[in-house]
Design an enzyme around this catalytic site. Structure first.
Site, PDB file in Angstrom:
ATOM      1  N   GLU A 109       0.832  -1.198   0.000  1.00 27.59           N
ATOM      2  CA  GLU A 109       0.000   0.000   0.000  1.00 27.59           C
ATOM      3  C   GLU A 109       0.871   1.255   0.000  1.00 27.59           C
ATOM      4  O   GLU A 109       1.960   1.274   0.555  1.00 27.59           O
ATOM      5  CB  GLU A 109      -0.922  -0.007   1.216  1.00 27.59           C
ATOM      6  CG  GLU A 109      -1.936  -1.128   1.126  1.00 27.59           C
ATOM      7  CD  GLU A 109      -3.073  -0.987   2.116  1.00 27.59           C
ATOM      8  OE1 GLU A 109      -4.232  -1.114   1.692  1.00 27.59           O
ATOM      9  OE2 GLU A 109      -2.816  -0.755   3.308  1.00 27.59           O
ATOM     10  N   CYS A 122       3.549   8.584   1.368  1.00 29.15           N
ATOM     11  CA  CYS A 122       3.994   7.611   2.374  1.00 29.15           C
ATOM     12  C   CYS A 122       4.282   6.296   1.637  1.00 29.15           C
ATOM     13  O   CYS A 122       3.399   5.670   1.072  1.00 29.15           O
ATOM     14  CB  CYS A 122       2.879   7.446   3.403  1.00 29.15           C
ATOM     15  SG  CYS A 122       3.283   6.303   4.696  1.00 29.15           S
ATOM     16  N   CYS A 129       6.113  -7.072   7.745  1.00 24.43           N
ATOM     17  CA  CYS A 129       7.175  -6.554   8.633  1.00 24.43           C
ATOM     18  C   CYS A 129       7.630  -7.695   9.533  1.00 24.43           C
ATOM     19  O   CYS A 129       6.805  -8.503   9.963  1.00 24.43           O
ATOM     20  CB  CYS A 129       6.623  -5.397   9.474  1.00 24.43           C
ATOM     21  SG  CYS A 129       7.888  -4.516  10.417  1.00 24.43           S
ATOM     22  N   CYS A 133       5.160  -4.832  16.573  1.00 26.99           N
ATOM     23  CA  CYS A 133       4.701  -3.796  17.496  1.00 26.99           C
ATOM     24  C   CYS A 133       3.201  -4.029  17.702  1.00 26.99           C
ATOM     25  O   CYS A 133       2.459  -4.209  16.734  1.00 26.99           O
ATOM     26  CB  CYS A 133       4.965  -2.418  16.908  1.00 26.99           C
ATOM     27  SG  CYS A 133       6.694  -2.204  16.446  1.00 26.99           S
ATOM     28  N   CYS A 136       0.256  -2.042  15.890  1.00 29.95           N
ATOM     29  CA  CYS A 136       0.379  -1.790  14.448  1.00 29.95           C
ATOM     30  C   CYS A 136      -0.234  -2.913  13.616  1.00 29.95           C
ATOM     31  O   CYS A 136       0.065  -4.088  13.823  1.00 29.95           O
ATOM     32  CB  CYS A 136       1.855  -1.623  14.089  1.00 29.95           C
ATOM     33  SG  CYS A 136       2.143  -1.462  12.314  1.00 29.95           S
ATOM     34  N   GLY A 190       6.377  -1.884   6.639  1.00 31.95           N
ATOM     35  CA  GLY A 190       7.729  -2.406   6.788  1.00 31.95           C
ATOM     36  C   GLY A 190       8.658  -1.534   7.598  1.00 31.95           C
ATOM     37  O   GLY A 190       8.358  -0.381   7.904  1.00 31.95           O
ATOM     38  N   GLU A 191       9.795  -2.120   7.964  1.00 26.81           N
ATOM     39  CA  GLU A 191      10.826  -1.410   8.714  1.00 26.81           C
ATOM     40  C   GLU A 191      11.971  -1.092   7.737  1.00 26.81           C
ATOM     41  O   GLU A 191      12.736  -1.983   7.355  1.00 26.81           O
ATOM     42  CB  GLU A 191      11.306  -2.310   9.880  1.00 26.81           C
ATOM     43  CG  GLU A 191      12.551  -1.826  10.592  1.00 26.81           C
ATOM     44  CD  GLU A 191      12.535  -0.350  10.964  1.00 26.81           C
ATOM     45  OE1 GLU A 191      11.642   0.084  11.703  1.00 26.81           O
ATOM     46  OE2 GLU A 191      13.420   0.390  10.484  1.00 26.81           O
ATOM     47  N   SER A 222      11.314   6.718   8.794  1.00 24.81           N
ATOM     48  CA  SER A 222      10.783   6.394  10.119  1.00 24.81           C
ATOM     49  C   SER A 222      11.233   4.996  10.507  1.00 24.81           C
ATOM     50  O   SER A 222      11.087   4.051   9.728  1.00 24.81           O
ATOM     51  CB  SER A 222       9.256   6.460  10.082  1.00 24.81           C
ATOM     52  OG  SER A 222       8.722   6.036  11.326  1.00 24.81           O
ATOM     53  N   SER A 244      10.004   5.882  15.995  1.00 19.67           N
ATOM     54  CA  SER A 244       8.766   5.419  16.628  1.00 19.67           C
ATOM     55  C   SER A 244       9.112   5.109  18.082  1.00 19.67           C
ATOM     56  O   SER A 244       9.591   4.027  18.392  1.00 19.67           O
ATOM     57  CB  SER A 244       8.257   4.164  15.922  1.00 19.67           C
ATOM     58  OG  SER A 244       7.848   4.499  14.631  1.00 19.67           O
ATOM     59  N   LEU A 245       8.871   6.073  18.940  1.00 21.31           N
ATOM     60  CA  LEU A 245       9.312   5.928  20.340  1.00 21.31           C
ATOM     61  C   LEU A 245       8.203   5.300  21.178  1.00 21.31           C
ATOM     62  O   LEU A 245       8.381   4.244  21.767  1.00 21.31           O
ATOM     63  CB  LEU A 245       9.704   7.301  20.882  1.00 21.31           C
ATOM     64  CG  LEU A 245      10.415   7.288  22.219  1.00 21.31           C
ATOM     65  CD1 LEU A 245      11.807   6.676  22.083  1.00 21.31           C
ATOM     66  CD2 LEU A 245      10.539   8.698  22.787  1.00 21.31           C
ATOM     67  N   HIS A 246       7.105   5.996  21.296  1.00 24.91           N
ATOM     68  CA  HIS A 246       5.861   5.461  21.865  1.00 24.91           C
ATOM     69  C   HIS A 246       5.861   5.127  23.348  1.00 24.91           C
ATOM     70  O   HIS A 246       4.849   4.629  23.864  1.00 24.91           O
ATOM     71  CB  HIS A 246       5.370   4.219  21.096  1.00 24.91           C
ATOM     72  CG  HIS A 246       5.232   4.432  19.621  1.00 24.91           C
ATOM     73  ND1 HIS A 246       4.669   5.557  19.076  1.00 24.91           N
ATOM     74  CD2 HIS A 246       5.590   3.655  18.562  1.00 24.91           C
ATOM     75  CE1 HIS A 246       4.684   5.460  17.749  1.00 24.91           C
ATOM     76  NE2 HIS A 246       5.238   4.336  17.419  1.00 24.91           N
ATOM     77  N   CYS A 364      -1.830   6.052   9.775  1.00 29.62           N
ATOM     78  CA  CYS A 364      -0.633   5.388  10.308  1.00 29.62           C
ATOM     79  C   CYS A 364      -0.997   4.071  10.950  1.00 29.62           C
ATOM     80  O   CYS A 364      -1.902   4.009  11.777  1.00 29.62           O
ATOM     81  CB  CYS A 364      -0.006   6.215  11.424  1.00 29.62           C
ATOM     82  SG  CYS A 364       0.630   7.756  10.918  1.00 29.62           S
TER      83      CYS A 364
HETATM   84  N1  SAH Z   1       8.425   0.562  10.595  1.00 29.68           N
HETATM   85  C1  SAH Z   1       8.619   1.950  10.655  1.00 29.68           C
HETATM   86  C2  SAH Z   1       7.794   2.740   9.659  1.00 29.68           C
HETATM   87  C3  SAH Z   1       6.369   2.302   9.436  1.00 29.68           C
HETATM   88  S1  SAH Z   1       5.213   2.542  10.744  1.00 29.68           S
HETATM   89  C4  SAH Z   1       8.355   2.447  12.065  1.00 29.68           C
HETATM   90  O1  SAH Z   1       7.872   1.685  12.879  1.00 29.68           O
HETATM   91  O2  SAH Z   1       8.691   3.592  12.335  1.00 29.68           O
HETATM   92  C5  SAH Z   1       4.739   4.244  10.574  1.00 29.68           C
HETATM   93  C6  SAH Z   1       4.321   4.924  11.876  1.00 29.68           C
HETATM   94  O3  SAH Z   1       2.988   4.562  12.253  1.00 29.68           O
HETATM   95  C7  SAH Z   1       5.196   4.552  13.053  1.00 29.68           C
HETATM   96  O4  SAH Z   1       5.504   5.680  13.827  1.00 29.68           O
HETATM   97  C8  SAH Z   1       4.299   3.619  13.814  1.00 29.68           C
HETATM   98  O5  SAH Z   1       4.711   3.484  15.120  1.00 29.68           O
HETATM   99  C9  SAH Z   1       2.962   4.268  13.649  1.00 29.68           C
HETATM  100  N2  SAH Z   1       1.827   3.397  13.942  1.00 29.68           N
HETATM  101  C10 SAH Z   1       1.774   2.058  13.849  1.00 29.68           C
HETATM  102  N3  SAH Z   1       0.554   1.597  14.189  1.00 29.68           N
HETATM  103  C11 SAH Z   1      -0.191   2.675  14.502  1.00 29.68           C
HETATM  104  C12 SAH Z   1      -1.569   2.848  14.889  1.00 29.68           C
HETATM  105  N4  SAH Z   1      -2.392   1.812  14.997  1.00 29.68           N
HETATM  106  N5  SAH Z   1      -2.010   4.089  15.120  1.00 29.68           N
HETATM  107  C13 SAH Z   1      -1.178   5.158  14.955  1.00 29.68           C
HETATM  108  N6  SAH Z   1       0.098   5.052  14.571  1.00 29.68           N
HETATM  109  C14 SAH Z   1       0.604   3.833  14.341  1.00 29.68           C
HETATM  110 FE1  SF4 Z   2       6.755  -2.847  11.651  1.00 31.36          FE
HETATM  111 FE2  SF4 Z   2       6.777  -0.157  12.056  1.00 31.36          FE
HETATM  112 FE3  SF4 Z   2       4.512  -1.578  12.327  1.00 31.36          FE
HETATM  113 FE4  SF4 Z   2       6.441  -1.871  14.133  1.00 31.36          FE
HETATM  114  S1  SF4 Z   2       5.280   0.020  13.711  1.00 31.36           S
HETATM  115  S2  SF4 Z   2       5.272  -3.540  13.188  1.00 31.36           S
HETATM  116  S3  SF4 Z   2       8.254  -1.682  12.854  1.00 31.36           S
HETATM  117  S4  SF4 Z   2       5.672  -1.308  10.446  1.00 31.36           S
END
Ligand code: SAH
Ligand code: SF4
Length: 378
Positions: A109, A122, A129, A133, A136, A190-191, A222, A244-246, A364
């Site tokens: 996508e 994007c 991936c 996480c 996600c 993906g990462e 990212s 992606s700290l969170h 996201c």
């Molecule tokens: N793998 C990379 C890039 C793709 S994820 C990464 O993790 O950074 C893109 C962004 O969306 C990241 O910051 C991720 O943490 C955030 N994200 C993932 N799931 C989400 C959700 N359900 N709601 C909001 N943001 C989310």
């Molecule tokens: Fe993969 Fe980024 Fe989603 Fe984590 S947030 S599962 S690294 S795509």
């Protein structure tokens, strides 16, 4: 068959079903070598490079400064591909999402988010991936495979096709005026740092002034925090970095992001502090998804401020976007504002990200394709 001095330097070029060599994804030296095999001199390869990457033509006939016989050779021996398109969706807020299909049938996508002062594409870096996480949607889809440099570039090139954004003859390099697509974020599926070599190759072609001509200041990568490749990315690409700290501490982060067990916060933040070129004008973005009762208390906001002190950065607060059967809820609007106010009071910019494209699952963390890994054959 002629043997060239480049034979050991480059991987074998990709070919299509008709045996034609695919040009997208080749660096300039690779394109020079590939054309040399068919007796074409270096300056011709440079012209082809410009047509393919800078002007975005998909038809060799359009390369009007090349002689007829040369165009015929190119048509016979080479190809310029775009991805296939399964679906195109448009959200009520203007966000667009495409399900693209690669030559082997795998699907990814891609999302375009228009805003008043910019337009952000994007881009995905992998099908699925490896990481999991917990908030996600992509994380529920096992890694099918890495995307090649050509597939990363093809996303951007296809978006330029659809949006009608290729530079015209004689236009100033890096012209941004009037463009809808101004920024690229590697934030799709993906990462990217687990596919670093391919991402780097694609971004180098993307940033090349004679290539796609998108400056590193308009590209953001990212990552969930793959520390060794953050260092490498800073040295080699130096694009903008989003982390992606969170979470404000290792306990919470390890619970929601298993990669934290491998690269804990101390190491991650060290890599951030040392990222080259940081200043008040060029800051790291820390992404912080707001999860109700998990990472959103006042104390956690203060802990976060403490953790990030001294790093030129801003914190993007992202309302959690739900997906089918997701295990979390989004924090309330009041909670997110209270969290932001504490960070602001501690001197941090902490904008709350507007959720875009939610009606078409383009926000996201909502991206996922139906692509599955092929079952092992016995
Ligand atoms: N793998 C990379 C890039 C793709 S994820 C990464 O993790 O950074 C893109 C962004 O969306 C990241 O910051 C991720 O943490 C955030 N994200 C993932 N799931 C989400 C959700 N359900 N709601 C909001 N943001 C989310
Ligand atoms: Fe993969 Fe980024 Fe989603 Fe984590 S947030 S599962 S690294 S795509």
């Amino acid at each position: 068959m002629s043997v060239t001095s480049h034979a050991t330097k480059f991987a074998a070029p990709r070919t299509d079903a008709a045996g034609r060599i695919a040009l997208i994804g080749l660096t300039l030296p690779e394109m020079i070598a590939a054309l040399e095999e068919h007796g074409l001199p270096k300056f011709r390869a440079k012209q082809v490079w410009h047509w393919v990457y800078h002007r975005g033509v998909t038809d060799f006939e359009a390369m009007t400064n090349l002689p007829r016989d040369l165009r015929d050779t190119l048509i016979e021996k080479f190809s310029i591909e775009r991805p296939g398109v399964m679906t195109e969706q448009k959200s009520t807020d203007g966000t667009m999402k495409w399900l693209l299909v690669m030559a082997d049938g795998q699907q990814i996508e891609m999302v375009f988010i228009p805003e008043s002062d910019r337009g952000t594409l994007c881009v995905s870096s992998q099908v699925g991936c490896t990481l999991t996480c917990r908030f996600c949607h992509t994380g529920t889809q096992p890694l099918v495979r890495n995307l090649g440099p050509h597939e990363i570039l093809q996303q951007i090139m296809y978006a330029r096709d659809v949006l009608g954004e290729w530079p015209v003859a004689g236009e100033k390099k890096d012209a941004n005026q009037g463009r809808d697509l101004t920024n690229i974020v590697l934030m799709g599926m993906g990462e990217p740092l687990y596919n670093y070599a391919n991402v780097a190759k694609a971004m180098q072609i993307c940033m090349d002034e004679e290539g796609l001509g998108i400056s590193k200041r308009r590209i953001t990568l990212s990552t969930s925090g793959v520390v060794p490749q953050i260092v490498q990315c800073g040295e080699e690409l130096n694009v903008n970095l989003a982390i992606s700290l969170h979470a404000p501490n290792d306990a919470v982060r390890s619970e929601i992001m298993p990669i934290n067990n491998k690269y804990p916060l101390a190491d991650l933040l060290d890599a951030c502090r040392n990222y080259p070129g940081l200043s008040d004008n060029r800051r790291i973005t820390f992404e912080y998804v707001m999860l109700k009762d998990v990472n959103d208390s006042d104390d956690q906001a203060r802990e976060l401020a403490q953790l990030l002190r001294g790093i030129p950065c801003k914190v993007n607060l992202i309302p959690f976007n739900p997906w089918p059967n997701s295990p979390y809820e989004c924090s309330s609007g009041n909670r997110i504002h209270a969290f932001a106010r504490i960070l602001n009071g501690e001197g941090f910019d902490a904008p709350i990200r507007k959720t875009r494209g939610q009606d078409i699952l383009a926000a996201c963390g909502q991206l996922k394709s139906e692509s599955q890994r092929a079952k092992p054959t016995t």
